[in-house]
Design a protein around this motif. Structure first.
Motif, PDB file in Angstrom:
ATOM      1  N   SER A 153      45.630  37.658  29.786  1.00  0.00           N
ATOM      2  CA  SER A 153      45.346  37.251  31.167  1.00  0.00           C
ATOM      3  C   SER A 153      44.359  36.095  31.170  1.00  0.00           C
ATOM      4  CB  SER A 153      44.792  38.428  31.970  1.00  0.00           C
ATOM      5  OG  SER A 153      43.571  38.878  31.415  1.00  0.00           O
ATOM      6  N   SER A 197      43.175  47.465  37.428  1.00  0.00           N
ATOM      7  CA  SER A 197      43.499  46.839  36.141  1.00  0.00           C
ATOM      8  C   SER A 197      44.207  47.835  35.223  1.00  0.00           C
ATOM      9  CB  SER A 197      42.220  46.321  35.478  1.00  0.00           C
ATOM     10  OG  SER A 197      41.526  45.437  36.329  1.00  0.00           O
ATOM     11  N   HIS A 198      43.715  49.067  35.202  1.00  0.00           N
ATOM     12  CA  HIS A 198      44.324  50.118  34.385  1.00  0.00           C
ATOM     13  C   HIS A 198      45.771  50.361  34.812  1.00  0.00           C
ATOM     14  CE1 HIS A 198      44.392  53.847  32.001  1.00  0.00           C
ATOM     15  NE2 HIS A 198      44.993  54.407  33.037  1.00  0.00           N
ATOM     16  N   ASN A 201      47.992  47.517  33.521  1.00  0.00           N
ATOM     17  CA  ASN A 201      48.158  47.603  32.065  1.00  0.00           C
ATOM     18  C   ASN A 201      49.192  48.653  31.671  1.00  0.00           C
ATOM     19  OD1 ASN A 201      46.236  45.611  31.651  1.00  0.00           O
ATOM     20  ND2 ASN A 201      44.551  47.053  31.393  1.00  0.00           N
ATOM     21  N   HIS A 202      49.169  49.803  32.328  1.00  0.00           N
ATOM     22  CA  HIS A 202      50.064  50.897  31.944  1.00  0.00           C
ATOM     23  C   HIS A 202      51.425  50.808  32.618  1.00  0.00           C
ATOM     24  CE1 HIS A 202      47.443  53.561  29.507  1.00  0.00           C
ATOM     25  NE2 HIS A 202      46.492  52.873  30.116  1.00  0.00           N
ATOM     26  N   PHE A 205      52.534  46.736  30.798  1.00  0.00           N
ATOM     27  CA  PHE A 205      52.199  46.236  29.463  1.00  0.00           C
ATOM     28  C   PHE A 205      52.000  47.362  28.448  1.00  0.00           C
ATOM     29  CE2 PHE A 205      50.639  43.094  32.579  1.00  0.00           C
ATOM     30  CZ  PHE A 205      51.440  42.022  32.218  1.00  0.00           C
ATOM     31  N   ARG A 208      48.513  48.288  26.928  1.00  0.00           N
ATOM     32  CA  ARG A 208      47.641  47.273  26.326  1.00  0.00           C
ATOM     33  C   ARG A 208      46.654  46.748  27.361  1.00  0.00           C
ATOM     34  NH1 ARG A 208      49.591  42.703  25.373  1.00  0.00           N
ATOM     35  NH2 ARG A 208      47.795  42.082  24.133  1.00  0.00           N
ATOM     36  N   GLU A 209      45.438  46.441  26.935  1.00  0.00           N
ATOM     37  CA  GLU A 209      44.419  45.968  27.870  1.00  0.00           C
ATOM     38  C   GLU A 209      44.578  44.471  28.102  1.00  0.00           C
ATOM     39  OE1 GLU A 209      39.734  45.688  27.736  1.00  0.00           O
ATOM     40  OE2 GLU A 209      40.338  47.773  27.987  1.00  0.00           O
ATOM     41  N   VAL A 210      45.632  44.123  28.817  1.00  0.00           N
ATOM     42  CA  VAL A 210      45.848  42.732  29.202  1.00  0.00           C
ATOM     43  C   VAL A 210      44.806  42.326  30.231  1.00  0.00           C
ATOM     44  CG1 VAL A 210      47.456  41.145  30.317  1.00  0.00           C
ATOM     45  CG2 VAL A 210      48.298  42.815  28.655  1.00  0.00           C
ATOM     46  N   THR A 213      39.333  46.334  31.481  1.00  0.00           N
ATOM     47  CA  THR A 213      38.851  47.553  32.142  1.00  0.00           C
ATOM     48  C   THR A 213      37.503  47.919  31.551  1.00  0.00           C
ATOM     49  OG1 THR A 213      39.971  48.982  30.534  1.00  0.00           O
ATOM     50  CG2 THR A 213      41.203  48.397  32.531  1.00  0.00           C
ATOM     51  N   ASP A 229      54.460  38.625  32.755  1.00  0.00           N
ATOM     52  CA  ASP A 229      55.189  39.763  32.216  1.00  0.00           C
ATOM     53  C   ASP A 229      56.595  39.287  31.845  1.00  0.00           C
ATOM     54  OD1 ASP A 229      56.523  42.056  31.607  1.00  0.00           O
ATOM     55  OD2 ASP A 229      56.284  43.025  33.552  1.00  0.00           O
ATOM     56  N   ASP A 238      45.757  40.387  39.141  1.00  0.00           N
ATOM     57  CA  ASP A 238      44.729  41.411  39.336  1.00  0.00           C
ATOM     58  C   ASP A 238      43.640  40.834  40.225  1.00  0.00           C
ATOM     59  OD1 ASP A 238      43.331  43.752  39.148  1.00  0.00           O
ATOM     60  OD2 ASP A 238      42.519  43.365  37.148  1.00  0.00           O
TER      61      ASP A 238
END
Length: 675
Positions: A153, A197-198, A201-202, A205, A208-210, A213, A229, A238
């Motif tokens: 990001s 954000s979480h 990500n889930h 992605f 993965r922590e794109v 968080t 994506d 976000d």
């Protein structure tokens, strides 16, 4: 003696039967597959089962011709798919055991039916169910995960509304996508700490922590962040959480609406056990502001970019993602009504109408034990992305242009005294902040319209005030011919010499001269005086006085200043005769042409500040700010007085007016006639 091989029925997949027998005898044809129930269901069983509160939000798939169900043995007792790693290990069945009434993949068939009596159980082979296809299915999922491994990001807009990407090329480079790739935009909103954000990500992605968080109390997202994506061909955005910022709150809130305006799908993420009013108020106010302020600008962007489908035909689709722990999901206690109907009723009760949004969907999940199930949200977003009837995908350059256009139009600081707490998006966030100095009416144009040469337009008519003398004259004869020409009273016509002008002014008063018609009026043309020019040769209009626009002030109030400057030669000539006549002429001229707010020389007997009495030969000075009369010692300071029409140049003011504005001392400036 060898055992007989099991009977294999090569029947068609369309003959799949209901596996529940809840409302039927098990002989009805299956029309749905519920992965969470772990069974194929007929129409009646599906309806009866999912009326129950705990089963209401299960994801069901309608069975089509050639459908192959999932393997039942690859699932746990609760129907949840067993996870061998981060990627799901669920596999499609290749056979159905008629005796056990279970669907089995290749591995599970070998494990459970390779020996004993189960070897003799009759089975039905599913078309297309073979190990090679299963592996291909697994490879496809692994490919999608691999496609997102390098996604990162980047900061798109900071908390002060400044775009952090210089141009379209840099935007495309940071997204790491092709310039001609058609994309949609999915953004997420919600209160700070609700896990936006979480969720991204889930959902998109694979965990993965794109998007960053953090378990800390402070918000981990400041400004607006974006990422591409490649699986869903979309830009994920976000945003900063609501109710968290304390600095630049108005600008940060306005920034959210800009993001909403360029989005195709918005997710409102809430972790509250009950839907609060702030969710409905945010969406309702956002809809109103979108229609009122952003539609016009988005249409202009559409024209500039040459798009076939206008960006502003309809606003984005909304998905309310509601996660609860202790309470039922929306609609659980109203089995006969869908959640979307209850949401619309809630909007109406609050007097809010989210008309700008193309659709509003509710997706709830109840988390008894972590982790949260995001599969329902992912499925809902995918359905919205596939729908191109109202919002079409577009190249990334167009997305950047739309955001840039909105940022250029709606930018700048919002003063604290303009902050309105009755709405998330008050008009003050998007309209011009200029206020008429005469009547206090605000400009109704959008922000930064002056840069495009569009003048201020007030919400109501202005009123006349002595302070600004905001009455203007137009030649009546020209107006009747379809031409609007402003005219200003002067001491002499443009063709008069200085001495002749003074003589005519002393005899016949001020003149009104039109560039087209010549001199149309003299105030004392006859001994008994003339009629009022408004009744004969001019029209009057009360105009607004906008900060920084002193055009008419230069024509009206500053006419006195220009007349005094223009009579330099006459004053010097008179002063050569004697001091007495000079003072008499000066005082008389000053009273005739002075601004309306100046106190006449004939009424000034004492200095307004120190009280000293003026003698016949003493010079009386006027403060350009308050208009009162002072001696030289009490009015020796200077400062600009633009609000009175004197422009940016420092002019004489009294000590009180100088000190009240906190302006530093300047050099005394004596005007030509010493006034």
């Amino acid at each position: 003696m060898s055992a007989q091989p099991p009977t294999a029925d090569k029947g068609l997949n369309t003959a799949l039967l209901c596996q529940e027998s809840y409302a039927c005898s098990g002989a009805d044809e299956a029309t749905f597959e519920c992965d969470e129930c772990g069974s194929l269901q007929c129409q009646r069983c599906e309806e009866e089962l999912h009326r129950q509160e705990r089963l209401r939000n299960h994801e069901r798939t309608r069975i089509k011709a050639g459908h192959v169900p999932y393997c039942d043995s690859c699932k746990g007792a609760s129907g949840n798919i067993i996870q061998s790693n981060a990627t799901s290990s669920r596999q499609r069945a290749v056979v159905r055991c008629q005796a056990c009434k279970t669907n089995l993949c290749v591995e599970c068939q070998k494990r459970t039916h390779a020996g004993g009596n189960k070897r003799k159980h009759p089975i039905t082979v599913y078309h297309g169910g073979n190990p090679q296809e299963e592996e291909e299915g697994l490879d496809e999922e692994a490919k999608k995960k691999k496609m997102t491994e390098n996604v990162v990001s980047f900061l798109l807009v900071d908390e002060t509304e400044e775009i952090q990407v210089a141009n379209e090329e840099e935007f495309i480079r940071k997204l790491d996508c092709k310039p001609d790739q058609h994309l949609k935009v999915v953004s997420i909103f919600g209160n700070t700490g609700d896990g936006k954000s979480h969720t991204l990500n889930h959902t998109f992605f694979y965990g993965r922590e794109v998007f960053k968080t953090s378990p800390a109390q402070e918000s981990c997202t400041v400004g607006v962040w974006a990422a591409y994506d490649p699986v869903h061909k979309m830009v994920a955005i976000d945003t900063e959480g609501l109710l968290g910022a304390t600095v630049n709150l108005s600008q940060r809130t306005r920034l959210l609406l800009k993001v909403l305006a360029i989005s195709d799908v918005i997710i409102y993420r809430t972790h509250a056990d009950r839907l609060h009013n702030d969710l409905f108020k945010f969406l309702g106010d956002a809809s109103e502001a979108y229609l009122k302020h952003f539609t016009k600008e988005l249409k202009a962007t559409t024209a500039r970019c040459g798009l076939d489908v206008p960006l502003s035909t309809l606003g984005p689709g909304v998905i309310i993602f509601h996660e609860t722990v202790y309470t039922q999901l929306l609609g659980a206690d109203h089995p006969s009504e869908v959640p979307e109907k209850l949401i619309q009723d809630r909007f109406r009760k609050l007097g809010l109408f989210p008309e700008a949004f193309s659709s509003i969907h509710y997706k709830g999940t109840r988390t008894y034990n972590p982790p949260t199930d995001f599969s329902g949200l992912r499925h809902a977003v995918e359905q919205q992305l596939e729908n191109n009837t109202t919002r079409s995908p577009r190249p990334p350059g167009v997305i950047y242009k739309a955001l840039k256009a909105l940022s250029d139009r709606f930018s700048g600081e919002i003063p604290d005294d303009q902050m309105a707490h009755s709405s998330f998006f008050p008009d003050e966030y998007f309209t011009c902040s200029s206020v008429c100095l005469s009547c206090g009416s605000g400009c109704k144009n959008s922000m930064n319209h002056v840069k495009e040469g569009v003048p201020h337009i007030a919400k109501s008519r202005c009123r006349y005030t002595h302070q600004y003398d905001n009455r203007v004259y137009t030649c009546k004869a020209c107006y009747e011919r379809g031409i609007e020409v402003r005219v200003v009273p002067k001491t002499s016509a443009s063709t008069d010499s200085p001495w002749m002008g003074l003589a005519k002014y002393a005899w016949s008063g001020y003149v009104i001269e039109c560039p087209n018609c010549g001199v149309v009026y003299r105030s004392r043309q006859y001994w008994f005086g003339n009629q009022d020019p408004v009744d004969t040769v001019v029209r009057t209009e009360i105009v607004h006085v906008w900060p920084g626009t002193d055009g008419f002030l230069k024509d009206n109030n500053n006419a006195a200043q220009r007349l005094i400057d223009g009579m330099n030669f006459m004053a010097q000539s008179v002063s050569e005769l004697s001091l007495g006549p000079t003072k008499a002429v000066t005082s008389w001229l000053t009273d005739q042409i002075a601004p309306a707010y100046w106190k006449p020389n004939s009424q000034i007997l004492n200095c307004k500040k120190c009280g000293i009495s003026f003698k016949d030969n003493d010079t009386k000075h006027h403060c350009r700010s308050c208009g009162e009369g002072f001696c030289d010692g009490c009015s020796s300071k200077t400062r600009p007085v633009p609000e009175r029409g004197w422009g940016p140049t420092p002019v004489r003011v009294c000590d009180n007016c100088h000190d009240s504005r906190g302006v530093q001392l300047g050099n005394p400036v004596m005007t030509i006639l010493g006034v």
